[in-house]
Design an enzyme around this catalytic site. Structure first.
Site, PDB file in Angstrom:
ATOM      1  N   ARG A  41       0.874  -1.195   0.000  1.00  0.00           N
ATOM      2  CA  ARG A  41       0.000   0.000   0.000  1.00  0.00           C
ATOM      3  C   ARG A  41       0.899   1.229   0.000  1.00  0.00           C
ATOM      4  O   ARG A  41       1.541   1.550   0.989  1.00  0.00           O
ATOM      5  CB  ARG A  41      -0.893  -0.031   1.238  1.00  0.00           C
ATOM      6  N   SER A 110     -13.060  -3.166  -0.083  1.00  0.00           N
ATOM      7  CA  SER A 110     -13.302  -2.594   1.254  1.00  0.00           C
ATOM      8  C   SER A 110     -14.791  -2.396   1.455  1.00  0.00           C
ATOM      9  O   SER A 110     -15.464  -1.850   0.567  1.00  0.00           O
ATOM     10  CB  SER A 110     -12.664  -1.206   1.373  1.00  0.00           C
ATOM     11  N   LYS A 139      -5.392   5.553   8.835  1.00  0.00           N
ATOM     12  CA  LYS A 139      -6.357   5.994   7.815  1.00  0.00           C
ATOM     13  C   LYS A 139      -7.467   6.737   8.550  1.00  0.00           C
ATOM     14  O   LYS A 139      -8.390   6.119   9.103  1.00  0.00           O
ATOM     15  CB  LYS A 139      -6.900   4.770   7.048  1.00  0.00           C
TER      16      LYS A 139
HETATM   17  C1  LIG Z   1      -7.718  -5.576   3.470  1.00  0.00           C
HETATM   18  C2  LIG Z   1      -8.026  -4.146   3.240  1.00  0.00           C
HETATM   19  N1  LIG Z   1      -9.206  -3.683   3.611  1.00  0.00           N
HETATM   20  C3  LIG Z   1      -9.500  -2.370   3.411  1.00  0.00           C
HETATM   21  C4  LIG Z   1      -8.581  -1.533   2.825  1.00  0.00           C
HETATM   22  C5  LIG Z   1      -8.897  -0.097   2.562  1.00  0.00           C
HETATM   23  O1  LIG Z   1      -8.992   0.169   1.176  1.00  0.00           O
HETATM   24  P1  LIG Z   1      -9.490   1.600   0.703  1.00  0.00           P
HETATM   25  O2  LIG Z   1     -10.812   1.849   1.320  1.00  0.00           O
HETATM   26  O3  LIG Z   1      -9.399   1.658  -0.750  1.00  0.00           O
HETATM   27  O4  LIG Z   1      -8.443   2.569   1.340  1.00  0.00           O
HETATM   28  P2  LIG Z   1      -6.896   2.669   1.000  1.00  0.00           P
HETATM   29  O5  LIG Z   1      -6.212   1.515   1.608  1.00  0.00           O
HETATM   30  O6  LIG Z   1      -6.746   2.657  -0.466  1.00  0.00           O
HETATM   31  O7  LIG Z   1      -6.465   3.953   1.622  1.00  0.00           O
HETATM   32  C6  LIG Z   1      -7.353  -2.067   2.467  1.00  0.00           C
HETATM   33  N2  LIG Z   1      -6.408  -1.323   1.886  1.00  0.00           N
HETATM   34  N3  LIG Z   1      -7.098  -3.362   2.663  1.00  0.00           N
HETATM   35  C1  LIG Z   2      -5.811   0.754   5.146  1.00  0.00           C
HETATM   36  C2  LIG Z   2      -6.979   0.811   6.021  1.00  0.00           C
HETATM   37  N1  LIG Z   2      -8.250   0.618   5.564  1.00  0.00           N
HETATM   38  C3  LIG Z   2      -9.156   0.752   6.510  1.00  0.00           C
HETATM   39  C4  LIG Z   2     -10.602   0.610   6.297  1.00  0.00           C
HETATM   40  O1  LIG Z   2     -11.354   0.767   7.249  1.00  0.00           O
HETATM   41  O2  LIG Z   2     -10.970   0.314   5.179  1.00  0.00           O
HETATM   42  S1  LIG Z   2      -8.480   1.111   8.005  1.00  0.00           S
HETATM   43  C5  LIG Z   2      -6.938   1.090   7.365  1.00  0.00           C
HETATM   44  C6  LIG Z   2      -5.710   1.343   8.158  1.00  0.00           C
HETATM   45  C7  LIG Z   2      -5.387   0.199   9.074  1.00  0.00           C
HETATM   46  O3  LIG Z   2      -4.223   0.516   9.734  1.00  0.00           O
HETATM   47  P1  LIG Z   2      -3.914   0.078  11.214  1.00  0.00           P
HETATM   48  O4  LIG Z   2      -3.779  -1.386  11.218  1.00  0.00           O
HETATM   49  O5  LIG Z   2      -2.611   0.766  11.527  1.00  0.00           O
HETATM   50  O6  LIG Z   2      -5.020   0.592  12.065  1.00  0.00           O
END
Ligand SMILES: Cc1ncc(COP(=O)(O)OP(=O)(O)O)c(N)n1
Ligand SMILES: Cc1nc(C(=O)O)sc1CCOP(=O)(O)O
Ligand SMILES: [Mg+2]
Length: 431
Positions: A41, A110, A139
């Site tokens: 990512r 997601s 995020k």
């Molecule tokens: C496994 C997984 N779940 C959710 C996310 C989040 O994707 P998205 O909503 O497109 O947000 P970004 O990661 O692109 O900022 C994820 N990356 N992986």
């Molecule tokens: C990449 C991402 N996606 C989200 C979602 O809710 O779709 S939360 C998230 C960040 C997860 O990071 P951490 O493990 O440090 O909390």
């Protein structure tokens, strides 16, 4: 459906890495700690940087046979032949992504609600990432979802469900009611100096939420106190072949498989026999010894088997003994009928150090790998169980030296089956 293990899904963020790590070392160590899937990512990289990083991470994932998913960028995923892509609600639409990526690639979506998850499943997603479960600095724009919604999603979907957002050692236990397929984690892995240990702890904590529905036992040294029998077999082997192992070698022999012992002995003593002939001799000597000796069950073994049977837990054996050998000992000790399946690595031509035999048992028992625990005295024979995502309990046996390289794989350690830990924690969950 693609056979993917979603248990421990590491989603990278280079900006969060602990100073002792590069992206590559972080991914490699997460894999060594038991991570089963990687998502690259890169939210701030140029296309060129993203591509170059993806090439490097792909090489690491390929080395360990771990699937690599690319976040957001279908072009990068295709350019490096990644296993798939992860898309959010504002990314490329799923139907278009599928057309571009083809059926062979994994597409994760997601979702924060059951409706979104059902639409993703209907649209052909391979899995859904559900979150954010907890607010997270990684995020800040993610909508929060509840454990209740996560549970509804898991109960209504056929495709795998992973939770994301604020997942760490403290929050994992709360996910238990949902019985999801895995957790996707960024900061609780990226920010740790000791990534191997952090990943392992997270994974073991997650796996603990799965009730034990099947138990697999090794035979020699685990269920049965047969090590004195193997002393005699070794003695008879030396007499028959007119060879003599040193004390040092005898210590090492207890950590060897039959094939390794055969190769070692044939080479050392320049024996005029094949590995197969050597194995036939050991088999003959051990069958004689098993027939003529009194065989004892390990302390508490019978009571545990009765308890597990009564609880409806499926029972299996994974042994390096062949049918001719195990039938004698299991019949003599009166336990052969307890087992739903007896898998011999020799008869099946599968090594216990490989996951294949455990996948085979899981399939036959119809119990998911996560709900299985393997009791074994020899850590060298336990790597396959961990590769297959099983829990592992080592039953100490003074003959085996152990192997510090593998010690970290152990979930539990006991001396015998009278240990209360088995009933209080390993098999029966405390809520
Ligand atoms: C496994 C997984 N779940 C959710 C996310 C989040 O994707 P998205 O909503 O497109 O947000 P970004 O990661 O692109 O900022 C994820 N990356 N992986
Ligand atoms: C990449 C991402 N996606 C989200 C979602 O809710 O779709 S939360 C998230 C960040 C997860 O990071 P951490 O493990 O440090 O909390
Ligand atoms: Mg996205």
């Amino acid at each position: 459906m693609k056979n993917i293990d979603y248990t421990m899904y590491y989603v990278t963020d280079e900006d969060l890495l602990s100073s002792n790590h590069t992206l590559e070392t972080s991914v490699q160590d997460a894999i060594l700690g038991g991570c089963t899937m990687i998502q690259l990512r890169e939210k701030h990289s140029s296309t060129l940087d993203f591509y170059n990083k993806a090439i490097k991470i792909k090489a690491i994932c390929d080395k360990y046979n771990i699937p690599l998913i690319i976040n957001d960028r279908i072009d990068v995923a295709l350019a490096i032949n990644a296993d798939g892509v992860h898309l959010g609600q504002d990314d490329m639409p799923l139907d278009i992504a599928r057309k571009i990526m083809g059926d062979g690639k994994i597409i994760g979506i997601s979702t924060a609600t059951l409706d979104e998850a059902l639409i993703a499943q209907q649209g052909g997603a391979d899995y859904v990432g559900v979150g954010a479960m907890y607010s997270t600095n990684t995020k800040t724009d993610a909508n929060l979802t509840t454990i209740n919604e996560l549970t509804k999603i898991k109960n209504n979907l056929k495709i795998p469900v992973v939770a994301i957002g604020g997942i760490n050692l403290d929050t994992i236990p709360a996910l238990k009611p949902a019985q999801i397929d895995g957790v996707a984690i960024v900061s609780a892995i990226s920010m740790q100096e000791d990534t191997v240990s952090a990943t392992r702890k997270l994974k073991n904590t997650f796996l603990k939420q799965y009730q034990t529905k099947g138990v697999i036992f090794d035979i020699d040294g685990t269920l049965l106190e047969t090590m004195n029998i193997w002393d005699n077999v070794l003695l008879n082997l030396m007499n028959t072949l007119n060879i003599s192992y040193t004390e040092d070698e005898i210590q090492k022999i207890w950590n060897m498989g039959f094939a390794e012992l055969a190769q070692f002995s044939i080479k050392k003593f320049k024996l005029d026999m094949s590995v197969k002939e050597f194995w036939q001799l050991i088999k003959k000597l051990s069958v004689e010894e098993y027939k003529n000796s009194k065989i004892h069950l390990k302390k508490g073994a019978k009571k545990l088997l009765e308890y597990l049977k009564e609880k409806g837990v499926k029972l299996a054996i994974a042994t390096a003994l062949c049918k001719e050998q195990y039938e004698i000992v299991l019949t003599k000790t009166g336990i052969i009928d307890y087992f739903d399946i007896i898998a011999s690595s020799v008869d099946l031509k599968m090594e216990k150090s490989d996951r294949q035999i455990f996948d085979y048992i899981a399939k036959n028992l119809q119990v998911p790998n996560k709900n299985l625990i393997f009791f074994e005295d020899d850590i060298n024979s336990s790597t396959g169980a961990k590769l297959a995502g099983l829990k592992l309990c080592i039953v100490s046996n003074k003959k085996y030296n152990g192997n510090s390289k593998f010690d970290a794989l152990i979930d539990y350690k006991i001396d015998d089956f009278e240990n209360k830990l088995i009933y209080d924690e390993i098999i029966v969950e405390k809520n």
